[in-house]
Design an enzyme around this catalytic site. Structure first.
Site, mmCIF file in Angstrom:
data_model
loop_
_atom_site.group_PDB
_atom_site.id
_atom_site.type_symbol
_atom_site.label_atom_id
_atom_site.label_comp_id
_atom_site.label_asym_id
_atom_site.label_seq_id
_atom_site.Cartn_x
_atom_site.Cartn_y
_atom_site.Cartn_z
ATOM 1 N N LYS A 160 -1.712 -9.313 -12.417
ATOM 2 C CA LYS A 160 -0.435 -10.023 -12.578
ATOM 3 C C LYS A 160 0.130 -10.411 -11.212
ATOM 4 C CE LYS A 160 3.851 -8.656 -12.629
ATOM 5 N NZ LYS A 160 4.546 -9.810 -12.041
ATOM 6 N N GLU A 165 0.678 -0.050 -2.100
ATOM 7 C CA GLU A 165 0.785 -0.666 -0.763
ATOM 8 C C GLU A 165 2.193 -1.223 -0.661
ATOM 9 O OE1 GLU A 165 -1.270 -0.481 1.581
ATOM 10 O OE2 GLU A 165 -3.247 -0.145 0.717
ATOM 11 N N CYS A 173 3.876 -7.531 5.284
ATOM 12 C CA CYS A 173 4.274 -6.116 5.169
ATOM 13 C C CYS A 173 4.174 -5.410 6.511
ATOM 14 C CB CYS A 173 3.416 -5.427 4.128
ATOM 15 S SG CYS A 173 1.656 -5.682 4.387
ATOM 16 N N GLU A 210 13.830 -3.124 6.207
ATOM 17 C CA GLU A 210 12.776 -4.149 6.294
ATOM 18 C C GLU A 210 13.402 -5.523 6.037
ATOM 19 O OE1 GLU A 210 9.900 -4.421 3.079
ATOM 20 O OE2 GLU A 210 8.345 -4.957 4.505
#
Ligand code: NAD
Length: 481
Positions: free
Chosen positions: A167, A240, A274, A371
């Site tokens: 997905k 992750e 990331c 972040e």
């Protein structure tokens, strides 16, 4: 009707409902994706489950299929890259690199040796340790690298003998749907199924009884929900997740050299990586010079629509992320930070934000501690290297980090102290299929890539072959008479 189709059991599957996909370069819906129903998800997991029975038995077919997939991908850049650019925003050249990387990952895993280990072979027994597939995998991906990150999962999962239901993010479903459609002729039906829908579809997948493993890439917040959802069924998980990756410049660094390289490590994919550099620590003695180089790079880089040939940075991918970057930069500026360059959204349609270098701020400011995942980089000055290593590690994040200096042994000694999955010296974002990638602490559970990533798609089995005539294990001694 959607313009793109799901692939379930090798068949093209439209959906009764669809949702719009926005081009971030202008903020307008340009295509529709199928909104998968629960029944269709059941059908996808059922197809994956049935396909796995034969798929797991034929390693030769799996390797040959991966190589054919690579060939299809290598021939499909011109079809896939424009779709990826339209939905993600990245420049066409970068979109082509993603398709290419997907092919390279297929080739790497097609050729990765997986020898069984013999741990005992004597008069008593021969004991082999082998890897078995986990079964059906639920694979869930984010919007920053939809294709590359999908193949970090697909390629090792298939080699190990698993089948998948994949997905993509609702912000970037189209390139993944089209890729699986193009691969349909070379993959046995049901081995790779792709569905699209909103976030709730992801939750249905992780709570579904069929998959034995969830391989997830995305935010920490969602990763925790995935872990909770997988726990009651003891599904295996690889997570992750996000990063807040520090770059530490040492006092012997050349500002002109490291400034350019750090800019590249921070602004790749418009900062939406990331493991991009998300905060830079610079010694007071070099602070002004490094800031000057970073600001010069940020001012000169060409920002524009991904379809323009000279664009190097596109828009931010989606409205919530655009708002988040605006909020974090605004918060820093209102708390005393300065913008050496940039600092605001661009005055044009779409989600464009000026490449921004922030100075005069320190830990405790939101954009340093959180972040940002966008084109804004805080630069923080320091005096004491031990103190700065402690500050770099004083976080729940632990994805990657880098240390920069002319004496690379000294830099490596400091990189060794970083609490993160990848510690680079005089570079950042150097990644390859053979190199394990994963996060410490809240940045993840498990790793992807290399034999370590492959192992995550397997269960360990000890195969014990007794050599004693009566079938009794000699070691059991007095326990068996
Ligand atoms: P996200 O967590 O919002 O979404 C990721 C995926 O999870 C999407 O497909 C989404 O639909 C799905 N999802 C949402 N809610 C779910 C739920 N409850 N259960 C199951 N699935 C659900 O992340 P994003 O905004 O798409 O991606 C950005 C984040 O991903 C950043 O934090 C970034 O650092 C991280 N990321 C990590 C890596 C890595 O390898 N460590 C790589 C790329 C991105």
């Amino acid at each position: 009707m959607s313009d793109f189709v799901m692939t379930i059991g090798g068949d093209t599957v439209p959906a009764a409902e669809s949702f719009g996909v926005i081009n971030p370069a202008n903020g307008e819906v340009f295509a529709h994706a199928p909104d998968c129903t629960r029944e269709q998800l059941d059908a996808a997991f059922d197809a994956a489950s049935k396909a796995q029975r034969d798929w797991k038995t034929d390693e030769g077919l799996r390797r040959a299929t991966l190589l054919k997939m690579a060939d299809v991908l290598l021939a499909s850049g011109t079809e896939l890259a424009p779709i990826l650019t339209a939905e993600q925003g990245k420049p066409l050249g970068d979109a082509n690199i993603e398709v290419f990387a997907a092919a390279i990952w297929c080739q790497y895993f097609a050729n990765l040796e997986t020898p069984a280990q013999v741990i005992q072979d004597d008069a008593e027994a021969r004991v082999e340790v082998v890897r078995r597939p986990v079964g059906v995998v639920a694979a869930i991906t984010p919007w920053n690298f939809p294709l590359t990150l999908a193949f970090w999962k697909i390629a090792p999962a298939l080699l190990a003998g698993n089948t998948l239901v994949l997905k993509p993010s609702p912000f970037t479903p189209l390139s993944t749907l089209k890729t699986v459609e193009l691969l349909r002729d070379v993959i046995p039906p049901g081995v790779v199924n792709v569905v699209s829908g909103g976030d709730e579809l992801g939750a249905w997948m992780t709570g579904h009884p069929v998959p034995r493993k969830v391989s997830f890439t995305g935010s920490i917040e969602t990763g925790k929900k995935v872990a909770l959802s997988a726990a009651p069924d003891l599904k295996r998980v690889t997570l992750e997740l996000g990063g807040n990756d520090p770059a530490i410049v040492l006092d012997d660094a050349d500002p002109a050299v490291v400034g350019k390289a750090i800019f590249a490590g921070a602004f790749n994919n418009n900062g939406q990586v990331c493991s991009a550099i998300k905060r830079v620590y610079v010694p007071e003695s070099l602070y002004d010079q490094v800031v000057e180089v970073l600001a010069d790079q940020a001012t000169r880089i060409k920002v524009g629509e991904g379809t323009e040939p000279d664009s190097k940075l596109g828009p931010i991918n989606n409205a919530p992320q655009f708002e988040r970057v605006k909020e974090l930069v605004g918060d820093a500026l209102s708390h005393g930070a300065s913008a050496a360059t940039g600092g605001k959204a661009m005055d044009r349609p779409g989600y464009f934000f000026e490449p921004t270098i922030l100075t005069d701020l320190t830990d405790g400011t939101r954009i340093v501690d959180e972040e940002q995942f966008g084109p804004a980089l805080p630069v923080i000055s320091y005096r004491d290297i031990d103190d700065v290593v402690e500050r770099a590690n004083a976080t729940h994040f632990g994805l990657s980090g880098s240390v920069w200096g002319t004496d690379s042994d000294r830099a490596a000694g400091i990189a060794n102290q970083l609490e993160c999955g990848t510690a680079w010296v005089n570079t950042h974002l150097a990644l390859s299929p053979q190199q394990p990638f994963g996060g410490f602490k809240w940045s993840g559970v498990g790793v992807e890539n290399g034999p370590w990533g492959l192992a995550e798609f397997t269960e360990v089995q000890a195969v014990y072959r007794s050599k004693s005539a009566d079938g009794l294990n000699l070691n059991t001694g007095g326990l068996v008479s």
